[in-house]
Write an enzyme that holds these catalytic residues in place. Structure first.
Site, PDB file in Angstrom:
ATOM      1  N   ASN A 140       0.800  -1.220   0.000  1.00  0.00           N
ATOM      2  CA  ASN A 140       0.000   0.000   0.000  1.00  0.00           C
ATOM      3  C   ASN A 140       0.837   1.278   0.000  1.00  0.00           C
ATOM      4  OD1 ASN A 140       0.261  -1.467   2.619  1.00  0.00           O
ATOM      5  ND2 ASN A 140      -0.270   0.529   3.455  1.00  0.00           N
ATOM      6  N   HIS A 192     -13.458   0.031  -1.231  1.00  0.00           N
ATOM      7  CA  HIS A 192     -13.184   1.463  -1.463  1.00  0.00           C
ATOM      8  C   HIS A 192     -11.835   1.728  -2.113  1.00  0.00           C
ATOM      9  CE1 HIS A 192     -10.583   2.685   2.158  1.00  0.00           C
ATOM     10  NE2 HIS A 192     -10.907   1.448   2.472  1.00  0.00           N
ATOM     11  N   CYS A 323      -3.268   5.142   7.478  1.00  0.00           N
ATOM     12  CA  CYS A 323      -3.285   5.025   8.930  1.00  0.00           C
ATOM     13  C   CYS A 323      -2.017   5.617   9.531  1.00  0.00           C
ATOM     14  CB  CYS A 323      -3.422   3.567   9.345  1.00  0.00           C
ATOM     15  SG  CYS A 323      -4.480   2.648   8.257  1.00  0.00           S
TER      16      CYS A 323
HETATM   17  N1  PLP Z   1      -4.654  -3.728   3.585  1.00  0.00           N
HETATM   18  C1  PLP Z   1      -4.080  -2.822   2.786  1.00  0.00           C
HETATM   19  C2  PLP Z   1      -2.927  -3.230   1.932  1.00  0.00           C
HETATM   20  C3  PLP Z   1      -4.552  -1.504   2.764  1.00  0.00           C
HETATM   21  O1  PLP Z   1      -3.973  -0.603   1.984  1.00  0.00           O
HETATM   22  C4  PLP Z   1      -5.644  -1.155   3.601  1.00  0.00           C
HETATM   23  C5  PLP Z   1      -6.128   0.250   3.649  1.00  0.00           C
HETATM   24  O2  PLP Z   1      -5.373   1.184   3.470  1.00  0.00           O
HETATM   25  C6  PLP Z   1      -6.225  -2.155   4.399  1.00  0.00           C
HETATM   26  C7  PLP Z   1      -5.701  -3.426   4.365  1.00  0.00           C
HETATM   27  C8  PLP Z   1      -7.394  -1.856   5.263  1.00  0.00           C
HETATM   28  O3  PLP Z   1      -8.563  -1.812   4.488  1.00  0.00           O
HETATM   29  P1  PLP Z   1      -9.871  -1.050   4.989  1.00  0.00           P
HETATM   30  O4  PLP Z   1      -9.577   0.411   4.877  1.00  0.00           O
HETATM   31  O5  PLP Z   1     -10.940  -1.507   4.063  1.00  0.00           O
HETATM   32  O6  PLP Z   1     -10.121  -1.477   6.398  1.00  0.00           O
END
Ligand code: PLP
Length: 383
Positions: A140, A192, A323
């Site tokens: 991410n 999303h 986050c």
């Molecule tokens: N995993 C990855 C690689 C992400 O980028 C994200 C969100 O940024 C998540 C999990 C978490 O997903 P959600 O925002 O739907 O809880």
């Protein structure tokens, strides 16, 4: 706002998703677990969406578990397998995996300086007591894709009872998850990140992916009404589920053209910023990344200050994962690549998506160099 380049945090809703959801935010409202006609109509909508998601992800409809998003899917995969043995994950997973693994005393496996999992270290960590290995498909922050087939092969060889989980949350928009994660037992997605609504996702819980025996046992994390074959209790988010299915179908149908178009935009953006800004470095190998990912570091610049200044100049971007934004600690992904704390704190993530345009790139090519120069000038005066 002049440009939105934070699609890895969240994407605008696709019109197909909005259209599919509208009925379920209005005249249609049933609880799919009931038995009367209003309930049955909702169940039909969820079943239809389940089939679309299954077709897009290359699994059977019964293998799709709807959840409230990527975080829940990741938690279910890790915590659902943890009672069955040791769990391992890569050091660059999203916190939804890292923290779940940490909470059950699991271990992390390192990556190389390009952000690719160290397969020798993984092989060394595997053993017959392992219940889960979690390695994401696309990162991410830096967008690098992982060699999931090689991970699956190593796990099957050394611990055939173990399950492989992949967090494909950042992959669906860019790569064929059905093919690239076809050997994984557990696959997390989140609507999303590909033009669907927030707060809905899925975990593929697959049988017959090369592992010995049936689908790996997955203990529930949520208890209650026994929905999703008792793998995830709780009343379905019908509007969210139909919206996710519509967004996923549109994503898969248009993926090849989107990847080519957005990949060109990303290259123009990255090359333009590298040429315009002295002391700029690109993180990871571009050819190993998803098409929407542009991750750069600017010597002498502090990420959080840069993101705030960019926002004031009309550009929405991020210092790293959504986050981690606002945190003072450097990203665990960048330190896992071997970057020192100062270097890791100088990062900017510009992430493009399905509706990114040339105008977004033009705006960023004007705004980012000006912002970096402004911060450097301020630092020079202060020194
Ligand atoms: N995993 C990855 C690689 C992400 O980028 C994200 C969100 O940024 C998540 C999990 C978490 O997903 P959600 O925002 O739907 O809880």
């Amino acid at each position: 706002m002049k440009a939105y380049l934070d699609h890895a945090a969240t994407t605008p809703l696709r019109p197909e998703a909005r259209q599919a959801m509208l009925a379920w935010l209005g005249e249609s409202f049933g609880n799919p677990s009931g038995s009367h006609r209003v309930a049955r109509a909702a169940r039909d909508a969820v079943d239809e969406a389940r089939q679309v998601v299954a077709d897009c992800l290359g699994c059977d409809a019964g293998e799709v578990v709807f959840t409230a998003g990527g975080t829940e899917s990741d938690n279910l995969a890790v915590l659902g397998r943890a009672p069955h043995g040791r769990v391992l994950c890569s050091a660059i997973e999203h916190d939804a995996v890292i923290e779940s693994v940490h909470s059950v005393g699991g271990e992390q496996v390192g990556v190389d300086p390009a952000g690719v999992i160290d397969l020798d270290a993984l092989a060394g960590a595997l053993g017959p007591d392992v219940a889960l290995v979690s390695v994401m498909l696309a990162n991410n922050e830096i967008g690098v894709l992982q060699p999931l087939d090689a991970v699956c092969a190593a796990v099957r060889r050394r611990c055939p009872e173990a399950a492989v989980h992949t967090d494909a949350v950042q992959a669906v928009a860019w790569v064929d998850v059905a093919r690239l994660a076809g050997r994984a037992d557990l696959v997390s997605v989140s609507a999303h990140k590909f033009g669907g609504p927030q707060g809905v996702g899925a975990l593929v819980h697959r049988a017959g992916s090369g592992r010995k025996g049936p689908a790996p046992l997955l203990d529930p994390v949520l208890f209650g009404g026994g929905q999703e074959r008792s793998r995830r209790s709780g009343t379905h988010n019908v509007a969210g589920i139909v919206g996710m299915a519509a967004a996923m179908r549109a994503t898969v149908e248009t993926r090849a053209t989107t990847v080519a178009r957005v990949g060109d935009l990303r290259d123009r953006l990255a090359d333009g910023l590298l040429a315009r800004i002295p002391g700029a470095t690109e993180t990871g190998e571009r050819g190993a990344k998803v098409a929407g990912s542009c991750h750069l570091r600017f010597e002498g610049v502090e990420s959080e200050a840069l993101v705030l200044l960019l926002d004031s100049m009309g550009l929405c971007a991020s210092a790293g994962s959504a986050c981690a934004s606002g945190a003072t600690e450097p990203s665990h992904v960048l330190t896992a690549l071997g970057l020192d704390r100062t270097d890791a704190r100088s990062a900017l993530r510009l992430s493009l998506g399905w509706c990114s345009t040339d105008a977004d790139v033009d705006a960023a090519l004007d705004i980012v160099p000006a912002a970096v120069e402004q911060l450097r000038a301020t630092a020079r005066i202060g020194a």
